[in-house]
Scaffold this motif. Structure first.
Motif, PDB file in Angstrom:
ATOM      1  N   ASP A 268      49.228  44.470 -98.703  1.00 42.66           N
ATOM      2  CA  ASP A 268      48.768  43.912 -99.974  1.00 42.66           C
ATOM      3  C   ASP A 268      49.827  44.114-101.051  1.00 42.66           C
ATOM      4  O   ASP A 268      50.382  45.217-101.194  1.00 42.66           O
ATOM      5  CB  ASP A 268      47.464  44.583-100.414  1.00 42.66           C
TER       6      ASP A 268
ATOM      7  N   GLU B  54      50.616  43.624-105.217  1.00 45.46           N
ATOM      8  CA  GLU B  54      50.114  43.366-106.566  1.00 45.46           C
ATOM      9  C   GLU B  54      51.195  42.592-107.317  1.00 45.46           C
ATOM     10  O   GLU B  54      52.294  43.106-107.537  1.00 45.46           O
ATOM     11  CB  GLU B  54      49.824  44.687-107.289  1.00 45.46           C
TER      12      GLU B  54
ATOM     13  N   GLU C 228      48.323  26.744-105.337  1.00 40.58           N
ATOM     14  CA  GLU C 228      47.887  28.044-104.825  1.00 40.58           C
ATOM     15  C   GLU C 228      48.667  28.436-103.576  1.00 40.58           C
ATOM     16  O   GLU C 228      49.034  29.596-103.394  1.00 40.58           O
ATOM     17  CB  GLU C 228      46.380  28.013-104.528  1.00 40.58           C
TER      18      GLU C 228
ATOM     19  N   ALA D 184      47.303  39.087-109.518  1.00 38.20           N
ATOM     20  CA  ALA D 184      46.720  38.779-108.207  1.00 38.20           C
ATOM     21  C   ALA D 184      47.105  39.832-107.181  1.00 38.20           C
ATOM     22  O   ALA D 184      48.144  40.491-107.296  1.00 38.20           O
ATOM     23  CB  ALA D 184      47.178  37.410-107.733  1.00 38.20           C
ATOM     24  N   THR D 185      46.244  39.986-106.205  1.00 33.64           N
ATOM     25  CA  THR D 185      46.554  40.758-105.007  1.00 33.64           C
ATOM     26  C   THR D 185      46.672  39.776-103.861  1.00 33.64           C
ATOM     27  O   THR D 185      45.722  39.038-103.566  1.00 33.64           O
ATOM     28  CB  THR D 185      45.451  41.782-104.694  1.00 33.64           C
TER      29      THR D 185
ATOM     30  N   GLN E 155      47.474  39.294 -99.842  1.00 36.72           N
ATOM     31  CA  GLN E 155      47.605  39.930 -98.536  1.00 36.72           C
ATOM     32  C   GLN E 155      48.633  39.136 -97.740  1.00 36.72           C
ATOM     33  O   GLN E 155      48.375  38.033 -97.301  1.00 36.72           O
ATOM     34  CB  GLN E 155      46.264  39.940 -97.807  1.00 36.72           C
TER      35      GLN E 155
ATOM     36  N   LYS F  31      46.878  35.407 -97.615  1.00 34.20           N
ATOM     37  CA  LYS F  31      45.845  34.871 -98.505  1.00 34.20           C
ATOM     38  C   LYS F  31      45.802  35.658 -99.822  1.00 34.20           C
ATOM     39  O   LYS F  31      46.294  36.792 -99.900  1.00 34.20           O
ATOM     40  CB  LYS F  31      44.470  34.937 -97.834  1.00 34.20           C
ATOM     41  N   ILE F  32      45.190  35.037-100.812  1.00 28.13           N
ATOM     42  CA  ILE F  32      44.939  35.705-102.091  1.00 28.13           C
ATOM     43  C   ILE F  32      43.650  36.488-101.954  1.00 28.13           C
ATOM     44  O   ILE F  32      42.590  35.916-101.689  1.00 28.13           O
ATOM     45  CB  ILE F  32      44.851  34.685-103.235  1.00 28.13           C
ATOM     46  N   VAL F  33      43.722  37.792-102.123  1.00 25.54           N
ATOM     47  CA  VAL F  33      42.557  38.655-101.986  1.00 25.54           C
ATOM     48  C   VAL F  33      41.746  38.692-103.281  1.00 25.54           C
ATOM     49  O   VAL F  33      40.514  38.635-103.273  1.00 25.54           O
ATOM     50  CB  VAL F  33      42.964  40.080-101.574  1.00 25.54           C
ATOM     51  N   SER F  34      42.442  38.777-104.410  1.00 23.26           N
ATOM     52  CA  SER F  34      41.769  38.795-105.702  1.00 23.26           C
ATOM     53  C   SER F  34      42.703  38.230-106.758  1.00 23.26           C
ATOM     54  O   SER F  34      43.927  38.233-106.594  1.00 23.26           O
ATOM     55  CB  SER F  34      41.339  40.220-106.075  1.00 23.26           C
ATOM     56  N   LYS F  35      42.100  37.752-107.848  1.00 19.80           N
ATOM     57  CA  LYS F  35      42.891  37.181-108.930  1.00 19.80           C
ATOM     58  C   LYS F  35      42.131  37.333-110.234  1.00 19.80           C
ATOM     59  O   LYS F  35      40.954  36.997-110.317  1.00 19.80           O
ATOM     60  CB  LYS F  35      43.198  35.713-108.647  1.00 19.80           C
ATOM     61  N   VAL F  36      42.785  37.871-111.260  1.00 16.00           N
ATOM     62  CA  VAL F  36      42.167  38.067-112.569  1.00 16.00           C
ATOM     63  C   VAL F  36      42.995  37.330-113.599  1.00 16.00           C
ATOM     64  O   VAL F  36      44.192  37.622-113.780  1.00 16.00           O
ATOM     65  CB  VAL F  36      42.084  39.572-112.935  1.00 16.00           C
TER      66      VAL F  36
END
Length: 391
Positions: free
Chosen positions: A207, A209, A244, A372-373, A375, A385-390
Motif C-alpha cells: 500500500d 500513501e 482513475e 489516496a491509498t 494497493q 487498485k485504489i483502496v481509499s481516497k479522501v
C-alpha cells in the motif's frame, strides 16, 4: 522518602536515550551473489577484471544493510544526506570494513547502497542498473555484497576494495537474522542471530500513501488539446474511468522509485543520488496497457505516455513534445479520449497519459486534489487498485 526516590529514579531512566537498536530481517545470500555475477558479467564485457566476492567484505556489507534500514527507506520522507548515510554511531563505513576485513592501511575502498521494494522483478531490473553504474565498473579487485529484507523493502549494499584477501566460502540461501545496531558514539553493530530459513516471502501487494493531483491532470489535458488544435486535430475528451486508471499507473511508477548511490565521491568514499525506474512495464508484470478494463476492449488503438520528475504540467507536456514517440501519441489522429494521472509521492511527481480511440462523453470535472491509498500489486494474479481516497 522512599516514594520520592523511586520517582527520581524513574525520571532519570526515561531521560537516557537508547544507544542500540535491534532490527530483525532476512539476509539473502543468493540474491547478493546474483548482484556480483551481474556486475562481473558487465565488467567482462568492458574487458575489466572480475571481482572476487570476499566473506569479510560481505559480512561488513550485511551489517551496513541493517544499519541503513534504520536510517532511511523507500517509504520515508528522509532524503539521503551525508549525515543520515554515515553509520548510526557517527563513524565512516570504513571502520566497519576494518573490523571485518583485513585491509592494509591506505587501501582504497568504496560503498554502494540502495533501497527498493523487495520484489524479484524489480530486483532483477535493479541488478542490471547497478551493473551499468560507473562506480561498479571502477578499478576494484574485491567486493562484498548484501541484500537485507525488512519491512517489505530490500536494502542492498556493495562494498568494493582494491585489496584482495583470502576468501572463505560464501553461503547461499536466505538467513533469518537479528542485528544490534549501535546508535551512540563508541557503540558497534553486530549479529545477534543468523540462521538459515525458508520463511521469507516477497510481498504480493504494497500500500502506498500518495496525493492524486487532479488539477495538474486537468491542466495537462488543456495543454495537450491546445497542441492538437494548433495541428488541426480534434480535442481529446478527458474520461473519468481512464483518469482513475492513469492515476493508478502513476502510483505504480512511484512504487518503483529507488534510492541509490550513483557516483564516486573521493571525499566521503561514496556519492549518492536518487533515480526512478520509469517504464511501460507494470510491477505485477505485463505491459502498461493491461491496466485497461473491459470497458475499453473495443478500442482499435491505445497508448501510454509516462514521465517522472517534472514539477508542473507545462514542463511535462514540453518534455513529451520534445520526445518523438511521446509526441506521436499526443498528435495521433485516431485517439479520441484521454486520462491523465499525476501522483505525488514524497515530493516527486509521476505522470501518466492513457489514450484510446473510443469516443467518450464529456463533462468530467475531477476534484482539485485527493489523498489516496493505492494497493500496488506485484503478483500477476492481482490487480492494482485504489483502496481509499479522501478529497
Amino acid at each position: 522518602m522512599c516514594t520520592l526516590l523511586s520517582l527520581f529514579l524513574v525520571l532519570l531512566t526515561l531521560s537516557v536515550s537508547a544507544q542500540t537498536v535491534t532490527v530483525a530481517g532476512v539476509y539473502d545470500y543468493s540474491e547478493a551473489k546474483a548482484f556480483v555475477r551481474t556486475i562481473n558479467k558487465a565488467r567482462m564485457k568492458k574487458k575489466l577484471n572480475t571481482l572476487k566476492m570476499d566473506q569479510g567484505l560481505t559480512e561488513a556489507a550485511m551489517l551496513r544493510a541493517a544499519e541503513l534500514s534504520t536510517q532511511w527507506s523507500l517509504f520515508s520522507m528522509d532524503e539521503m544526506t551525508e549525515k543520515n548515510t554515515q553509520r548510526p554511531n557517527g563513524k565512516n563505513f570504513i571502520t566497519l570494513v576494518q573490523n571485518k576485513f583485513s585491509m592494509p592501511q591506505g587501501t582504497e575502498c568504496g560503498e554502494f547502497f540502495s533501497c527498493c521494494v523487495a520484489n524479484p522483478g524489480i530486483m532483477s531490473i535493479h541488478r542490471d542498473g547497478v551493473a551499468e553504474n560507473k562506480f561498479a565498473l571502477g578499478s576494484w579487485r574485491a567486493v562484498g555484497a548484501a541484500v537485507f529484507y525488512r519491512n517489505e523493502q530490500a536494502f542492498c549494499v556493495l562494498i568494493f576494495s582494491k585489496h584482495v584477501n583470502g576468501s572463505s566460502e560464501i553461503p547461499s540461501g536466505q538467513w533469518d537474522s537479528k542485528v544490534q545496531v549501535g546508535t551512540a558514539k563508541g557503540k558497534e553493530t553486530f549479529f545477534l542471530t543468523k540462521e538459515q530459513t525458508t520463511t521469507f516471502k516477497f510481498p504480493k501487494t504494497v500500500d502506498y500513501e500518495v496525493d492524486f493531483c487532479y488539477d495538474y491532470a486537468t491542466e495537462v489535458v488543456r495543454l495537450v488539446n491546445h497542441v492538437r488544435d494548433s495541428a488541426g486535430l480534434t480535442p481529446l475528451v478527458m474520461d473519468s474511468a481512464l483518469t482513475e486508471l492513469a492515476m493508478i499507473r502513476a502510483a505504480e511508477m512511484a512504487s518503483s522509485r529507488n534510492l541509490e548511490l550513483k557516483q564516486y565521491n573521493p571525499t566521503s568514499m561514496r556519492g549518492y543520488g536518487e533515480q526512478s525506474i520509469i517504464g511501460h512495464n507494470r510491477p505485477r508484470g505485463g505491459s502498461a496497457l493491461t491496466i485497461l478494463t473491459q470497458e475499453f476492449e473495443e478500442a482499435s488503438s491505445t497508448g501510454e505516455n509516462v514521465a517522472g520528475g517534472y514539477k508542473t504540467p507545462q514542463e511535462v507536456v514540453n518534455g513529451w513534445m520534445n520526445s518523438p514517440g511521446h509526441r506521436a501519441n499526443i498528435l495521433r489522429k485516431s485517439f479520441k479520449s484521454i486520462g491523465v494521472g499525476c501522483c505525488s509521492f514524497y515530493g516527486h511527481n509521476y505522470w501518466t497519459q492513457l489514450f484510446t480511440s473510443l469516443p467518450r462523453k464529456g463533462g468530467y470535472r475531477p476534484v482539485h486534489r485527493a489523498k489516496a491509498t493505492v494497493q500496488v500489486s506485484f503478483d500477476p494474479a492481482i490487480e492494482s487498485k485504489i483502496v481509499s481516497k479522501v478529497n
